[in-house]
Design a protein around this motif. Sequence first.
Motif: not given
Length: 168
Positions: A118-145
Amino acid sequence: LDAAQRQIEAIKTISLRQGLFTLPPALREVAELRKEHSELSLADIGQMLDPPVGKSGINHRMRRLMEIAEKIKEEEIKKSEDELVKLLNENKKLEKEIYDYIKKIKDENITIKQQKEYKLHISWLVNRLKSVDNNIIKYKKVFYAFRCKYDDQTTRRGYDLCHRKHQS
């Protein structure tokens, strides 16, 4: 911005997003001339064509180019908006999954092996969440621009105000 600058911006948008080669020959020729000769009047551009076209005909073609550029911008805004919604939904799903695994780890009836899995899976999920968060920031900038440029192209001040409002 003056009319010639708005026309050149529209032509750049078309050129960058789909290419001027996709335009009908009459529009492509006018777009290329406007790009090369931003200082000329519409009547002068019309006189450079073979056969020559009047100011009214060039104005009509410019309006068509502006409409094509507007349509491209609207499509990009919609695409960015859709992608942003998709990423936000994925973010929620990942957060819920992490929360569920944390609850499972706190359960006293699981083995140490299960805890590690479970901890290993959580670690993977957290890394995926960080990637998604970075993409959200990128798309927000593109969208608002795009949204800011689309909402107020006529004044630099309007764009600056909108851009500052949505920078984070």
